[in-house]
Design a protein around this motif. Structure first.
Motif, PDB file in Angstrom:
ATOM      1  N   PHE A 180      40.377  40.882  32.894  1.00 41.38           N
ATOM      2  CA  PHE A 180      40.495  39.704  32.649  1.00 41.38           C
ATOM      3  C   PHE A 180      40.585  38.738  33.786  1.00 41.38           C
ATOM      4  O   PHE A 180      41.122  37.634  33.774  1.00 41.38           O
ATOM      5  CB  PHE A 180      41.849  39.617  31.740  1.00 41.38           C
ATOM      6  CG  PHE A 180      41.777  40.140  30.498  1.00 41.38           C
ATOM      7  CD1 PHE A 180      41.276  39.461  29.283  1.00 41.38           C
ATOM      8  CD2 PHE A 180      42.053  41.436  30.049  1.00 41.38           C
ATOM      9  CE1 PHE A 180      41.234  39.819  28.096  1.00 41.38           C
ATOM     10  CE2 PHE A 180      41.828  42.012  28.873  1.00 41.38           C
ATOM     11  CZ  PHE A 180      41.613  41.142  27.738  1.00 41.38           C
ATOM     12  N   ASP A 181      40.114  39.369  35.020  1.00 40.17           N
ATOM     13  CA  ASP A 181      39.959  38.255  36.105  1.00 40.17           C
ATOM     14  C   ASP A 181      41.301  37.884  36.665  1.00 40.17           C
ATOM     15  O   ASP A 181      41.400  36.816  36.912  1.00 40.17           O
ATOM     16  CB  ASP A 181      38.986  37.267  36.006  1.00 40.17           C
ATOM     17  CG  ASP A 181      38.605  36.695  37.366  1.00 40.17           C
ATOM     18  OD1 ASP A 181      38.591  37.368  38.196  1.00 40.17           O
ATOM     19  OD2 ASP A 181      38.095  35.451  37.021  1.00 40.17           O
ATOM     20  N   VAL A 182      42.061  38.934  36.668  1.00 40.31           N
ATOM     21  CA  VAL A 182      43.769  38.647  37.051  1.00 40.31           C
ATOM     22  C   VAL A 182      43.869  39.450  38.282  1.00 40.31           C
ATOM     23  O   VAL A 182      43.141  40.525  38.649  1.00 40.31           O
ATOM     24  CB  VAL A 182      44.710  39.200  36.033  1.00 40.31           C
ATOM     25  CG1 VAL A 182      45.987  38.854  36.706  1.00 40.31           C
ATOM     26  CG2 VAL A 182      44.735  38.317  34.707  1.00 40.31           C
ATOM     27  N   HIS A 238      43.905  43.929  34.611  1.00 41.00           N
ATOM     28  CA  HIS A 238      43.988  42.945  35.251  1.00 41.00           C
ATOM     29  C   HIS A 238      42.513  42.500  35.796  1.00 41.00           C
ATOM     30  O   HIS A 238      41.785  41.436  35.594  1.00 41.00           O
ATOM     31  CB  HIS A 238      44.704  43.015  36.655  1.00 41.00           C
ATOM     32  CG  HIS A 238      46.190  42.777  36.347  1.00 41.00           C
ATOM     33  ND1 HIS A 238      47.094  42.989  37.402  1.00 41.00           N
ATOM     34  CD2 HIS A 238      46.865  42.567  35.133  1.00 41.00           C
ATOM     35  CE1 HIS A 238      48.266  42.646  36.854  1.00 41.00           C
ATOM     36  NE2 HIS A 238      47.958  42.374  35.616  1.00 41.00           N
ATOM     37  N   LEU A 239      41.647  43.692  36.085  1.00 44.30           N
ATOM     38  CA  LEU A 239      40.330  43.438  36.539  1.00 44.30           C
ATOM     39  C   LEU A 239      39.412  43.091  35.405  1.00 44.30           C
ATOM     40  O   LEU A 239      38.549  42.161  35.599  1.00 44.30           O
ATOM     41  CB  LEU A 239      39.658  44.965  37.169  1.00 44.30           C
ATOM     42  CG  LEU A 239      40.391  45.120  38.474  1.00 44.30           C
ATOM     43  CD1 LEU A 239      40.077  46.672  39.153  1.00 44.30           C
ATOM     44  CD2 LEU A 239      40.344  44.325  39.519  1.00 44.30           C
TER      45      LEU A 239
END
Length: 222
Positions: A108-110, A105-106
């Motif tokens: 891919f900016d999620v 997530h980090l």
């Protein structure tokens, strides 16, 4: 002995984290690059098979490269792994899987953690998970006896195939299932659907263990 167990637990946590990061991360990337669901699934499938080959090859000599509570359960039932160590393996796998979701997530900016929203329920899904896990354990148990050096390639190839011949896209792993319940992205699963997925997976694993106990008996006697 304690230091050796710590190294094995670190290998299990690291391997499961890298596996989940690959599953979740490649799913996000594939979903962003194409609107074609089949192509996105292919973009999710190939990296998963490839990372399994790498992880089993490099970490197998350390911990056995389970990365999967179903594999650990069968190993303990076969007395290849003490139950206490098996319990610690499962904890390491679950924590590693959650860490893998967060890292993906980090990258891919999620948001670091968010509950899955993808519905995956019903008899076809549960049967698929049981079949997928049965096949995975069958591959591991027979290959470990006859072609141990080929296990990384065989497991990676099996998962690539099982992504496509099962309706559930072959989670086949309780730790990975829990980790994927924490992502709302392409590879996610609703938390409500997790318990029966895990029941189906463990059922498939136990069925494979029982089958292989009979199937490999002549070789064991010899």
């Amino acid at each position: 002995m304690a230091a050796d167990l710590v190294r094995r637990l670190a290998a299990e946590a690291l391997g499961t984290a890298m596996l989940v990061a690959t599953v979740v991360g490649s799913g996000i990337m594939a979903d962003r690059l194409t609107d074609d669901v089949a192509l996105a699934l292919l973009g999710n499938t190939v990296p998963t098979g490839a990372i399994l080959f790498v992880l089993i090859t490099i970490l197998g000599p350390v911990s056995g490269a389970h990365f999967n509570p179903a594999v650990t359960l069968v190993s303990a039932l076969q007395r290849a792994l003490p139950w206490r160590a098996a319990g610690l393996y499962v904890v390491a796998q679950v924590l590693g899987g959650i860490a893998g979701t967060i890292v993906a997530h980090l990258m891919f900016d999620v948001p670091a953690l968010a509950l899955g929203a993808q519905p995956r329920t019903g008899m076809t899904q549960w049967l698929s998970e049981s079949v997928a896990t049965f096949g995975l354990l069958l591959t591991i148990l027979i290959a470990a006896r006859s072609r141990p050096q080929a296990v990384p390639a065989l497991v990676g190839s099996y998962i690539v195939a099982a992504y496509w011949f099962t309706a559930s896209t072959s989670f086949a792993n309780p730790a990975v299932t829990l980790a994927r319940a924490l992502t709302p992205t392409f590879s996610g699963i609703r938390p409500d659907d997790v318990p029966l997925f895990i029941v189906a997976q463990l059922s498939g694993a136990l069925l494979a263990a029982g089958f292989c106990r009979w199937f490999l008996a002549p070789e064991q006697a010899t």
